[in-house]
Design a protein around this motif. Structure first.
Motif, PDB file in Angstrom:
ATOM      1  N   SER A 335       0.594  -0.889  -0.034  1.00  0.00           N
ATOM      2  CA  SER A 335       0.113   0.129  -0.117  1.00  0.00           C
ATOM      3  C   SER A 335       1.022   0.828  -0.252  1.00  0.00           C
ATOM      4  N   VAL A 336       0.557   2.491  -0.803  1.00  0.00           N
ATOM      5  CA  VAL A 336       1.214   3.450  -1.240  1.00  0.00           C
ATOM      6  C   VAL A 336       0.515   4.354  -0.064  1.00  0.00           C
ATOM      7  N   THR A 337       1.371   4.539   0.702  1.00  0.00           N
ATOM      8  CA  THR A 337       1.397   5.789   1.699  1.00  0.00           C
ATOM      9  C   THR A 337       1.766   7.075   1.936  1.00  0.00           C
ATOM     10  N   THR A 338       2.439   7.188   1.553  1.00  0.00           N
ATOM     11  CA  THR A 338       3.942   8.626   1.040  1.00  0.00           C
ATOM     12  C   THR A 338       4.172   8.477  -0.010  1.00  0.00           C
ATOM     13  N   CYS A 339       4.238   9.669  -0.356  1.00  0.00           N
ATOM     14  CA  CYS A 339       4.949  10.443  -1.781  1.00  0.00           C
ATOM     15  C   CYS A 339       6.354   9.799  -1.922  1.00  0.00           C
ATOM     16  N   ARG A 345       3.047  12.539   3.875  1.00  0.00           N
ATOM     17  CA  ARG A 345       1.576  11.608   3.574  1.00  0.00           C
ATOM     18  C   ARG A 345       1.168  11.775   2.994  1.00  0.00           C
ATOM     19  N   LEU A 346       0.466  11.435   1.621  1.00  0.00           N
ATOM     20  CA  LEU A 346       0.172  11.439   0.607  1.00  0.00           C
ATOM     21  C   LEU A 346      -1.726  11.808   1.828  1.00  0.00           C
ATOM     22  N   PRO A 347      -2.592  12.782   1.347  1.00  0.00           N
ATOM     23  CA  PRO A 347      -3.687  13.201   1.894  1.00  0.00           C
ATOM     24  C   PRO A 347      -4.523  11.936   2.249  1.00  0.00           C
ATOM     25  N   VAL A 348      -4.870  11.786   0.448  1.00  0.00           N
ATOM     26  CA  VAL A 348      -5.992  10.266  -0.251  1.00  0.00           C
ATOM     27  C   VAL A 348      -4.745   9.339  -0.745  1.00  0.00           C
TER      28      VAL A 348
END
Length: 677
Positions: A335-339, A345-348
Motif C-alpha cells: 500500500s502506498v501512503t507516502t509520496c 504522507r499522501l492526503p488520500v
C-alpha cells in the motif's frame, strides 16, 4: 661298454633368452648329451651371431647384443652349461649389462638342485666372481699374468675368463683380420701370448707362479675347513639326524597315508548320515524363511527411517504456507501512503481519475476506484506467475496425509513382522536341533576319529619339517665338504705339476712345434693353393709361403686364421691342456663364397666340405668329448644333421630369426638392411 668320462672344462648345453611373454631357445644337446658339432645356419641379419654373443655374455662377457628387437623382447639370458660334467645354469639380466650373475646346479627344465648363488662379474680375480668359478673348472683358478712379461718386478693381473675366451671364441671380425693377433694393441697381443703359454703350462716362472697359486689356494682351503668345522659343530649342537632325507621320505609316506584316511573317514561319515536328508531339507527351508522374514523387517525399518524426515518436512512446509496466507489477508505491504518524491504522507490513497492513475497519470484499462502499488502489474500479468497459496496448501495437506497414512501402516505392521521373524528363527533352530539330534549318534564317532587323525597329521607335519631342515643342513655340509675336497685336489694337482716341471723354454718349443705341425696339416687337408713353408713362429704368428699371414689375400687370411685357431684348440684338447674344451666360430666361409669381398682364387680352390669333414672326423676320434659351435650362412649338406637351428628371415618359413616373433621394425617397415651375421 664303458661310459666315457666328460672332459674338465665347460660345455654349452642350452641357451634361453627369457622374454616378457615367451622364451627364445637354442638347444645344443641331442638325447640329453652335448653335441660335439653344432651348426647355427640361416640368412644374413637373422640373429645367428647374437647366439654366440649371448653365450659369451653368459660366461662373463661385458656386453650383450643390443638390437632393438632384443631390448624390446628379452629380459634375461639363461645359459645351461656343463662344468666338469655337471649341469649348471648361469643367469644374467638383459638391458644394461649386469654386474652380477646367478649360478645354480641343475638344468633349465628341471627343478633346481641348489639355491642360486650370486657371482660378481668384476673384479675377475675375486674368489666369489663368476670368472673364478669357470676358471676353476678349467684348472686355471688363481693364475696371475704379469703386465710386463720380461720384468720379474712387474705387477700382475689375475687371469679372467674373458682372456681365455680368445682361445674359445673366434668372432667374425677376427677371421681374415690383419689384426688377428691384436698386433695393433700391444697389451692384448702380449696377454694372448701369455694365455696360450698358461693354457699349455709352458709360461716362464712356472714354479713361482704355481707356488703362489698353491699358497693362495691353501689360504682358501684353510678358510673352507674352518667354515666346514663350524657348520658341523652347529649341526651337532642341533642334534640333526644324519639320515634326514630317509626320515623325510618316511614321514611323507605317513602323511599321504593319513590324508587318505581322512578322505575315507569323511566319505564314510557322509554315507552314514544320508538318512537325515529330509530333516536337512526342512532345516534349509526354515532357514530360508527366517532369512526372508528378517529381510522384510529390515526393509520396513529402512522405509520408516526414510519416511519420517519426509513427513516432518511436509508438515513444516504446511506451517509456512498457512503463515503466508494469513500475512496476505492481514497486511498489504505494498500500500502506498507516502509520496515517493517528497516523502510526505499522501492526503488520500492513490486512485483512478478519468481512467488514469492519480500518481503517474498513466492510462489504465479498467477502474476499480482504488489503487495499491503493484495492483495493475498483477492484473496485467498472466495467472502462471501468481502464487495460489490456497492451492499449495491443499496439495501439501494431501501429500502429508498420504505420507502419514503410509508411515502409520508401516509402524503398525512392523510389530507383526518382527513376531513373524522371531517365529521363523525359532523354527530354524528347532530344525537344526532336529538334524543334530538325528545325526549326532552317527557322526560323533567319526568326529572323534577325525580329531585323532588330524592331531597325528599335525605331528607328522612337524616331524617332516624337522627332517627337511635336517636335509638342508646336511646338504650345506656336503657342499662345504665338496669344496674342501675340490680345493685339496687342486692343490695336490698343482704340487704334482710343480714337481714335474722341466725346462720352460724347451717345453714351449715342443708345444709351439706341435701347434705349428697341426696348422700345416690343416692347410694341406683344406688344399691351400701352392702351399709352402706353413709354420707358426715362436711368437705364435702364422706364416705361409715365407711370409706372415698379414701379407696374404683376404680369402687366404680366412684359412690361415681358422687353421691357427683350430690348431691351438685341437692340440689343447689332445694334450688335456687347461682349455675350456669348446670352440665357437662365426662365419668360416667369410671371403670364400659370401659377400662382395669374395676371394675368387682361394674360393675356387677350397671346398668348405673339407673344413667340415676334418672337424667331424677329428671330433669323432682325437677330439672326442670336445665341442665346436659354428655359425654359417650356408653349411654343406654333409653336416645337415648337425644343424641345430636354421633361421630363414622369411615369415612363411619359421623360425624367422633368433627373436622369431619380430619380423618388422617399429614403424612397420621391412627389416633393417642386412649386415654380417
Amino acid at each position: 661298454m664303458t661310459t666315457m668320462q666328460p672332459l674338465p672344462g665347460i660345455r654349452i648345453r642350452h641357451l634361453r633368452l627369457a622374454g616378457v611373454s615367451r622364451n627364445y631357445d637354442v638347444d645344443f644337446t641331442q638325447d640329453q648329451r652335448v653335441r660335439d658339432l653344432s651348426v647355427v645356419a640361416g640368412a644374413f641379419s637373422s640373429g645367428k651371431t647374437a647366439v654366440l654373443e649371448f653365450i659369451a655374455y653368459g660366461l662373463g662377457g661385458k656386453r650383450h647384443p643390443r638390437h632393438p628387437e632384443v631390448l624390446r623382447k628379452v629380459r634375461s639370458c639363461l645359459l645351461e652349461v656343463e662344468l666338469s660334467g655337471e649341469p649348471h645354469v648361469i643367469e644374467r639380466p638383459v638391458g644394461e649389462p649386469s654386474k652380477v650373475a646367478y649360478v645354480r646346479r641343475g638344468t633349465l627344465d628341471s627343478p633346481p638342485l641348489s639355491k642360486p648363488e650370486s657371482r660378481t662379474i668384476e673384479p675377475a680375480g675375486a674368489p666369489e666372481s663368476l670368472s673364478a668359478l669357470l676358471l676353476g673348472h678349467c684348472k686355471l683358478e688363481g693364475v696371475q699374468l704379469r703386465e710386463a712379461p720380461s720384468s720379474r718386478e712387474s705387477r700382475t693381473d689375475p687371469l679372467s675368463i674373458r682372456d681365455l675366451m680368445n682361445l674359445a671364441f673366434l668372432p667374425n671380425e677376427r677371421i681374415a683380420s690383419m689384426n688377428f693377433l691384436f698386433e695393433n694393441e700391444y697389451m692384448k697381443k702380449h696377454k694372448l701370448k701369455q694365455v696360450v703359454d698358461v693354457v699349455f703350462g709352458v709360461h716362464d716362472d712356472r714354479a713361482v707362479e704355481l707356488g703362489q697359486r698353491i699358497k693362495e689356494l691353501g689360504v682358501r682351503l684353510t678358510q673352507a675347513r674352518s667354515e666346514l668345522a663350524a657348520a658341523r659343530a652347529f649341526v651337532d649342537e642341533q642334534d640333526v639326524p644324519t639320515v634326514g632325507a630317509l626320515i623325510a621320505e618316511q614321514y611323507e609316506g605317513e602323511l599321504r597315508e593319513l590324508t587318505e584316511q581322512l578322505r575315507a573317514l569323511d566319505e564314510a561319515a557322509q554315507a552314514g548320515t544320508t538318512f537325515a536328508g529330509r530333516l536337512r531339507r526342512e532345516h534349509q527351508q526354515a532357514a530360508e524363511r527366517a532369512r526372508r522374514a528378517a529381510g522384510v523387517v529390515r526393509d520396513c525399518e529402512t522405509q520408516l527411517t526414510r519416511m519420517m524426515p519426509l513427513r516432518a518436512q511436509y508438515a513444516d512446509d504446511l506451517v509456512k504456507l498457512n503463515m503466508l496466507a494469513e500475512a496476505q489477508r492481514l497486511f498489504d505491504p505494498l500500500s502506498v501512503t507516502t509520496c515517493p518524491a517528497c516523502l510526505n504522507r499522501l492526503p488520500v490513497p492513490p486512485s483512478v481519475e478519468n481512467g488514469s492513475c492519480s500518481l503517474c497519470s498513466h492510462e489504465l484499462p479498467y477502474d476499480d476506484g482504488h489503487r495499491t502499488l503493484g495492483t495493475a502489474t498483477a492484473e496485467h500479468s498472466s495467472d502462471e506467475g501468481r502464487l495460489d497459496v490456497a492451492a499449495e496448501i491443499r496439495a501439501t495437506k494431501a501429500r502429508l496425509k498420504e505420507i502419514t497414512a503410509y508411515v502409520e501402516g508401516l509402524d503398525s505392521s512392523l510389530a507383526t513382522l518382527k513376531l513373524q521373524a522371531e517365529d521363523a528363527a525359532i523354527d530354524e533352530e528347532r530344525a537344526a536341533a532336529a538334524v543334530d539330534e538325528a545325526t549326532s549318534p552317527t557322526v560323533t564317532p567319526f568326529l572323534a576319529a577325525r580329531d585323532n587323525i588330524q592331531r597325528r597329521r599335525e605331528e607328522v607335519l612337524r616331524h617332516l619339517q624337522h627332517a627337511e631342515n635336517a636335509t638342508k643342513l646336511q646338504a650345506g655340509l656336503e657342499k662345504r665338504a665338496a669344496l674342501v675336497e675340490r680345493q685339496e685336489a687342486q692343490i695336490e694337482r698343482l704340487r704334482e705339476e710343480r714337481d714335474r716341471l722341466g725346462d720352460a723354454a724347451q717345453d714351449r718349443d715342443l708345444v709351439v712345434g706341435r701347434i705349428s705341425g697341426r696348422y700345416s696339416e690343416l692347410l694341406r687337408q683344406w688344399r691351400y693353393p701352392k702351399l709352402s713353408q706353413p709354420v707358426i713362429d715362436t711368437n705364435l704368428v702364422p706364416h705361409v709361403r715365407g711370409g706372415s699371414y698379414r701379407e696374404a689375400s683376404s680369402g687366404a687370411r680366412t684359412l690361415l686364421t681358422l687353421a691357427w685357431q683350430l690348431a691351438v684348440f685341437e692340440v689343447a684338447v689332445e694334450t688335456s691342456a687347461a682349455h675350456p674344451g669348446f670352440l665357437m666360430i662365426d662365419s668360416p666361409q667369410k671371403n670364400l663364397g659370401h659377400g662382395a669381398t669374395r676371394d675368387a682364387v682361394i674360393a675356387d680352390a677350397i671346398a668348405i666340405d673339407d673344413f667340415y669333414r676334418h672337424l667331424t672326423s677329428w671330433l669323432a676320434e682325437q677330439g672326442a668329448g670336445a665341442q665346436v659351435i659354428i655359425v654359417d650362412n650356408s653349411p654343406p649338406v654333409l653336416v645337415e644333421e648337425n644343424v641345430v637351428v636354421r633361421y630363414s628371415r622369411n615369415e612363411d618359413r619359421p623360425p624367422y630369426g633368433l627373436i622369431d616373433d619380430e619380423t618388422t621394425t617399429d614403424e612397420g617397415s621391412p627389416e633393417l638392411p642386412p649386415h654380417p651375421a
